[in-house]
Design a protein around this motif. Structure first.
Motif, PDB file in Angstrom:
ATOM      1  N   UNK B  52       0.837  -1.207   0.000  1.00 28.53           N
ATOM      2  CA  UNK B  52       0.000   0.000   0.000  1.00 28.53           C
ATOM      3  C   UNK B  52       0.872   1.257   0.000  1.00 28.53           C
ATOM      4  N   UNK B  53       1.966   1.216   0.768  1.00 31.06           N
ATOM      5  CA  UNK B  53       2.862   2.371   0.798  1.00 31.06           C
ATOM      6  C   UNK B  53       3.439   2.642  -0.582  1.00 31.06           C
ATOM      7  N   UNK B  54       3.893   1.561  -1.236  1.00 30.37           N
ATOM      8  CA  UNK B  54       4.466   1.728  -2.579  1.00 30.37           C
ATOM      9  C   UNK B  54       3.402   2.247  -3.537  1.00 30.37           C
ATOM     10  N   UNK B  55       2.196   1.655  -3.462  1.00 33.07           N
ATOM     11  CA  UNK B  55       1.112   2.071  -4.358  1.00 33.07           C
ATOM     12  C   UNK B  55       0.764   3.537  -4.130  1.00 33.07           C
ATOM     13  N   UNK B  56       0.733   3.956  -2.850  1.00 37.78           N
ATOM     14  CA  UNK B  56       0.415   5.342  -2.551  1.00 37.78           C
ATOM     15  C   UNK B  56       1.510   6.265  -3.071  1.00 37.78           C
ATOM     16  N   UNK B  59       1.256   7.153  -6.546  1.00 41.78           N
ATOM     17  CA  UNK B  59       0.083   7.944  -6.917  1.00 41.78           C
ATOM     18  C   UNK B  59      -1.229   7.234  -6.684  1.00 41.78           C
ATOM     19  N   UNK B  60      -1.161   6.006  -6.155  1.00 41.43           N
ATOM     20  CA  UNK B  60      -2.386   5.270  -5.849  1.00 41.43           C
ATOM     21  C   UNK B  60      -3.129   4.860  -7.104  1.00 41.43           C
ATOM     22  N   UNK B  61      -4.227   4.200  -6.934  1.00 40.88           N
ATOM     23  CA  UNK B  61      -5.046   3.774  -8.072  1.00 40.88           C
ATOM     24  C   UNK B  61      -6.445   4.305  -7.859  1.00 40.88           C
ATOM     25  N   UNK B  68     -16.383   2.276   1.830  1.00 42.98           N
ATOM     26  CA  UNK B  68     -15.205   1.609   2.379  1.00 42.98           C
ATOM     27  C   UNK B  68     -14.037   2.589   2.463  1.00 42.98           C
ATOM     28  N   UNK B  69     -13.067   2.259   3.328  1.00 41.39           N
ATOM     29  CA  UNK B  69     -11.972   3.198   3.564  1.00 41.39           C
ATOM     30  C   UNK B  69     -10.828   2.984   2.579  1.00 41.39           C
ATOM     31  N   UNK B  70     -10.988   2.053   1.629  1.00 38.39           N
ATOM     32  CA  UNK B  70      -9.869   1.715   0.757  1.00 38.39           C
ATOM     33  C   UNK B  70     -10.329   1.564  -0.689  1.00 38.39           C
ATOM     34  N   UNK B  71      -9.368   1.433  -1.578  1.00 43.28           N
ATOM     35  CA  UNK B  71      -9.662   1.213  -2.985  1.00 43.28           C
ATOM     36  C   UNK B  71      -8.884   0.019  -3.499  1.00 43.28           C
ATOM     37  N   UNK B  72      -8.556   0.035  -4.791  1.00 46.96           N
ATOM     38  CA  UNK B  72      -7.850  -1.097  -5.398  1.00 46.96           C
ATOM     39  C   UNK B  72      -6.549  -1.478  -4.700  1.00 46.96           C
ATOM     40  N   UNK B  73      -5.767  -0.502  -4.209  1.00 51.12           N
ATOM     41  CA  UNK B  73      -4.482  -0.911  -3.601  1.00 51.12           C
ATOM     42  C   UNK B  73      -4.655  -1.977  -2.524  1.00 51.12           C
ATOM     43  N   UNK B  74      -5.715  -1.889  -1.729  1.00 53.15           N
ATOM     44  CA  UNK B  74      -5.862  -2.875  -0.653  1.00 53.15           C
ATOM     45  C   UNK B  74      -6.184  -4.253  -1.206  1.00 53.15           C
ATOM     46  N   UNK B  75      -7.020  -4.310  -2.253  1.00 54.07           N
ATOM     47  CA  UNK B  75      -7.353  -5.604  -2.857  1.00 54.07           C
ATOM     48  C   UNK B  75      -6.082  -6.256  -3.399  1.00 54.07           C
ATOM     49  N   UNK B  76      -5.275  -5.439  -4.098  1.00 57.46           N
ATOM     50  CA  UNK B  76      -4.024  -5.976  -4.635  1.00 57.46           C
ATOM     51  C   UNK B  76      -3.054  -6.316  -3.506  1.00 57.46           C
ATOM     52  N   UNK B 132       2.133   1.647  16.674  1.00 54.97           N
ATOM     53  CA  UNK B 132       1.027   1.169  15.846  1.00 54.97           C
ATOM     54  C   UNK B 132       0.956   1.953  14.531  1.00 54.97           C
ATOM     55  N   UNK B 133       0.592   1.239  13.466  1.00 55.16           N
ATOM     56  CA  UNK B 133       0.488   1.872  12.149  1.00 55.16           C
ATOM     57  C   UNK B 133      -0.906   1.566  11.608  1.00 55.16           C
ATOM     58  N   UNK B 134      -1.455   2.482  10.830  1.00 53.05           N
ATOM     59  CA  UNK B 134      -2.748   2.253  10.208  1.00 53.05           C
ATOM     60  C   UNK B 134      -2.579   2.340   8.694  1.00 53.05           C
ATOM     61  N   UNK B 135      -3.334   1.511   7.949  1.00 54.26           N
ATOM     62  CA  UNK B 135      -3.279   1.601   6.487  1.00 54.26           C
ATOM     63  C   UNK B 135      -3.730   2.984   6.046  1.00 54.26           C
ATOM     64  N   UNK B 136      -4.766   3.485   6.728  1.00 54.90           N
ATOM     65  CA  UNK B 136      -5.237   4.819   6.401  1.00 54.90           C
ATOM     66  C   UNK B 136      -5.446   5.558   7.713  1.00 54.90           C
ATOM     67  N   UNK B 137      -4.916   6.773   7.803  1.00 58.00           N
ATOM     68  CA  UNK B 137      -5.052   7.503   9.057  1.00 58.00           C
ATOM     69  C   UNK B 137      -6.418   8.154   9.216  1.00 58.00           C
ATOM     70  N   UNK B 138      -7.216   8.107   8.146  1.00 55.57           N
ATOM     71  CA  UNK B 138      -8.562   8.649   8.245  1.00 55.57           C
ATOM     72  C   UNK B 138      -9.416   7.676   9.051  1.00 55.57           C
ATOM     73  N   UNK B 139     -10.162   8.221   9.995  1.00 54.23           N
ATOM     74  CA  UNK B 139     -11.031   7.367  10.799  1.00 54.23           C
ATOM     75  C   UNK B 139     -12.272   7.020   9.994  1.00 54.23           C
ATOM     76  N   UNK B 140     -12.685   5.760  10.080  1.00 53.40           N
ATOM     77  CA  UNK B 140     -13.940   5.385   9.455  1.00 53.40           C
ATOM     78  C   UNK B 140     -15.012   5.322  10.526  1.00 53.40           C
ATOM     79  N   UNK B 141     -16.153   5.937  10.260  1.00 56.30           N
ATOM     80  CA  UNK B 141     -17.195   5.951  11.278  1.00 56.30           C
ATOM     81  C   UNK B 141     -18.210   4.849  11.024  1.00 56.30           C
ATOM     82  N   UNK B 142     -18.733   4.303  12.121  1.00 63.29           N
ATOM     83  CA  UNK B 142     -19.653   3.173  12.024  1.00 63.29           C
ATOM     84  C   UNK B 142     -20.991   3.621  11.444  1.00 63.29           C
ATOM     85  N   UNK B 143     -21.660   2.700  10.758  1.00 61.74           N
ATOM     86  CA  UNK B 143     -23.026   2.975  10.303  1.00 61.74           C
ATOM     87  C   UNK B 143     -23.981   2.229  11.227  1.00 61.74           C
ATOM     88  N   UNK B 144     -25.151   2.804  11.408  1.00 60.94           N
ATOM     89  CA  UNK B 144     -26.118   2.207  12.317  1.00 60.94           C
ATOM     90  C   UNK B 144     -27.003   1.247  11.532  1.00 60.94           C
TER      91      UNK B 144
END
Lengths: 422, 301
Positions: B52-56, B59-61, B68-76, B132-144
């Motif tokens: 993911x770091x390399x993909x980011x 320039x990312x995909x 979801x908090x991610x795109x193609x990079x996470x699937x790959x 601790x490291x996170x794939x994405x530093x953006x917090x994802x909020x729960x849905x009800x």
């Protein structure tokens, strides 16, 4: 082993050279330190230890204790009680120290006090242990007066947390706290304090350190729809909990304890999510001696004395060394009395730094009473060896934390008195 | 609140189940308790991080998928992590476990796996540090969801992916020649060998499947919780509980075991203080060893 012997020989040679023809006192005078310079608190512990060593260095530049150089003998506790007790035992039995500086965690200081310091009649001065267990122990007479600390107790922490919650207009507060002596004591006090100030607790949930996820704890704390969260945690786990709390729909009205006033915590959570966070921390009194210490520290370490325990360890070392200077003979009992003597009201005020210590030594030599006013201001040990300290409150402005209020020692004491009274 | 705890339990159980599949297979087919298996989760998660770091950096995909908090990079990254972790597992097999298996017994293998676990864990610590490291530093909020249950969209993806992986593995084990050979080797290596099964090949497949499952579980854990060098180590007890509960060598046993462990951990906090939660897998292991040592889906031997 040979390394050890060589090291001793070198140290011995060095001290004989420096001390020259000193008086009857055995040189060097040893001061024991038991601090967590490795392990989970290693970073904090190392800075504290270096500051302690710095205080000894300044004292030596001012002429040492009774004409002898002071040797700072450091032992690592790794933050573990068993290792801490062994370290303290070896300092007392093998090195023959009459006073111990440390430890940092209450969980380490407590067994050292009860199984080493008190039985061996050695004074223990902690820079950092804030648990109320020590106060209780002292009240039962079990510390026999050998225990002192230059760091304010938990008592003021829960009071500040409760006051912040009420002042912010929160009515229903959830509590998540670390499952240690420190956290359990603080959370329990907080429940009493906030009730007295007119708030309520929705739930109070303990967590174990270094878990990967705290989802179950957070879910439990979310019960009862609290309008605020009082979080008693340390940066790494605290960040995990805060992220899960916010992600699962918890309010961003956060009240945090002093250990979370740390960039590690703020960066790990993300400052943009913490705009409604408020916190408190110990503050240094606004007096000249504190500035003197800050300047000395900056000159030595090329940076400001930010971080827990630095001011308090500096004063811990100084009061012990001044108490030694004051004593006819360096024994635990004499130091115990000496610490009271050099911090008693009415003496001539003396300040940190080489000149200040030199002045203190002159006054002591002349038989005059002194009053040490140091990096934490004018220390005032109560009967239990506790001190009170001023408090400050803070919030985030962008990425940096800014002070929002200041309460002097007297104001903090007033608040606690009010909470304890009714 | 019981619904929320149930949802949390199912979601954390899915990761445990996924990780336990490999452990269960190694226990049955390679015939030793591999304590370094949990470190494969850690390595999988960090391999994902590298990708993911390399993909980011490149320039990312594109953006992220819907809520979801991610795109193609996470699937790959999942694929990359599975391949890289499999290679790591094969390397460990070749350098350590294969050699030891020829000359020593089970206990030596178990202790060796302890050593390997230490090595792998501290290598992560050395390379990536303790924070601790996170794939994405953006917090994802729960849905009800209905019933006042809050879940993260990423967790729904996690559950879906787990189901897909389990179905794929089921088809592989029942339909492909390699899968059937694996089951035969699990029953009796000697009989399988005389029937013309290449046992060495089967062993390699076990490592690849186990490591891939671990890698996927690791990445999903990193996605929904966080990355830490102790990621796998902290899960070792739940993993073993799940594998033992399900019965060694059973695909559905491991997954069901994971769900039971996850559910009982999360539901336990309704009756016992949260501080005792880590003890729940211990109790489960004790109970299952006492009442049904072969596990829920295991056969008596």
């Amino acid at each position: 082993m040979t390394g050890l012997i060589k090291g001793c020989a070198l140290a011995l040679a060095a001290t004989i050279c420096i001390a020259g023809g000193a008086n009857a006192q055995d040189c060097p005078v040893k001061l024991g330190a038991i601090l967590p310079v490795s392990g989970p608190m290693g970073q904090v512990g190392e800075r504290i230890s270096n500051t302690g060593a710095f205080a000894v260095k300044l004292f030596n530049e001012a002429g040492g204790v009774k004409g002898c150089p002071v040797e700072y003998v450091l032992r690592d506790t790794q933050g573990q009680s068993a290792i801490g007790v062994d370290a303290a035992k070896s300092l007392v039995d093998l090195e023959g120290v009459a006073a111990l500086i440390g430890a940092v965690s209450s969980g380490v200081s407590l067994p050292v006090l009860t199984s080493v310091a008190v039985p061996s009649k050695v004074v223990q001065v902690s820079c950092c242990s804030s648990s109320e267990s020590f106060t209780a122990l002292a009240e039962e007479g079990k510390t026999e007066g050998y225990w002192f600390r230059t760091y304010a107790t938990n008592r003021s922490q829960s009071a500040m947390g409760a006051k912040l919650a009420i002042d912010s207009g929160f009515k229903k507060t959830a509590v998540i706290y670390v499952n240690t002596d420190f956290g359990v004591g603080l959370a329990k006090r907080f429940e009493d304090d906030i009730a007295k100030l007119g708030g309520t607790i929705t739930s109070s949930v303990a967590y174990n350190e270094s878990q990967q996820s705290y989802r179950a704890e957070v879910t439990k704390a979310l019960e009862g729809e609290p309008d605020s969260l009082f979080l008693v945690a340390f940066p790494v786990d605290g960040a995990t909990i805060t992220r899960e709390w916010l992600a699962l729909g918890g309010t961003d009205n956060l009240i945090v304890n002093n250990s979370l006033r740390s960039d590690d915590y703020i960066q790990a959570v993300g400052a943009q999510y913490l705009t409604n966070l408020v916190g408190y921390d110990s503050a240094q009194p606004r007096v000249a001696s504190v500035d003197t210490f800050n300047e000395l520290f900056e000159a030595e370490f090329d940076g400001p004395p930010d971080g827990p325990g630095l001011h308090s360890v500096f004063d811990a070392v100084n009061v012990v060394l001044l108490a030694m200077e004051q004593s006819d003979e360096i024994t635990g009992d004499n130091i115990r009395e000496g610490i009271r003597a050099v911090t008693a009201d009415g003496g001539t005020e003396v300040y940190p730094g080489v000149e200040g210590i030199q002045r203190a030594k002159e006054l002591i030599a002349a038989g005059e009473a002194i009053r040490y006013v140091g990096a934490t201001g004018a220390l005032q040990f109560d009967a239990n060896g506790d001190v009170q300290a001023p408090k400050m409150t803070w919030k985030l402005d962008g990425e940096t934390n800014v002070e929002t209020g200041y309460m002097s020692t007297e104001e903090v004491a007033e608040l606690i008195k009010m909470l304890d009274a009714n | 609140m019981i619904l929320q705890h149930t949802a949390d339990g199912i979601l954390s159980g899915a990761i445990i189940g996924l990780g336990a599949i490999g452990l269960s297979f190694t226990m049955k087919i390679l015939r030793f308790a591999n304590f370094s298996h949990s470190e494969l989760l850690t390595w999988g998660a960090y391999f994902g991080l590298i990708f993911i770091s390399v993909a980011t950096a490149m320039g990312g995909f594109g953006g992220t998928f819907g809520p979801l908090s991610f795109g193609w990079p996470l699937i790959l990254a999942l694929v990359f992590a599975a391949v890289a972790t499999s290679l790591l597992a094969l390397l460990l097999h070749h350098l350590i476990f294969e050699r030891l298996a020829k000359v020593t017994g089970h206990m030596t293998m178990v202790f060796a796996s302890f050593g390997v676990a230490l090595l792998l864990r501290n290598a992560v610590l050395l390379i990536f540090g303790a924070d601790p490291i996170y794939y994405s530093n953006t917090l994802q909020f729960a849905v009800k969801l209905p019933g006042n249950v809050r879940v993260l969209p990423d967790q729904v993806f996690l559950l879906g992916l787990t189901i897909v992986v389990v179905i794929a593995l089921h088809l592989f084990l029942t339909r492909s020649r390699t899968g059937i050979a694996m089951r035969a080797t699990a029953e009796s290596p000697d009989l399988a060998r005389v029937s013309g099964v290449n046992v060495n090949n089967v062993v390699r497949w076990v490592w690849v499947i186990g490591a891939s499952g671990a890698a996927v579980a690791g990445v999903l854990y990193g996605l929904t919780v966080q990355l830490r060098p102790e990621l796998g180590f902290a899960l070792i007890l739940p993993l073993f509980a799940a594998a033992i509960l399900g019965g060694a060598g059973s695909l559905y046993g491991a997954v069901l075991g994971g769900l039971i462990v996850g559910l009982s951990e999360n539901l336990s906090v309704m009756i016992i203080p949260t501080t005792y939660k880590p003890a729940v897998p211990f109790l489960l292991i004790l109970a299952i060893l006492y009442f049904r040592p072969q596990g829920l889906f295991g056969e008596k031997s």
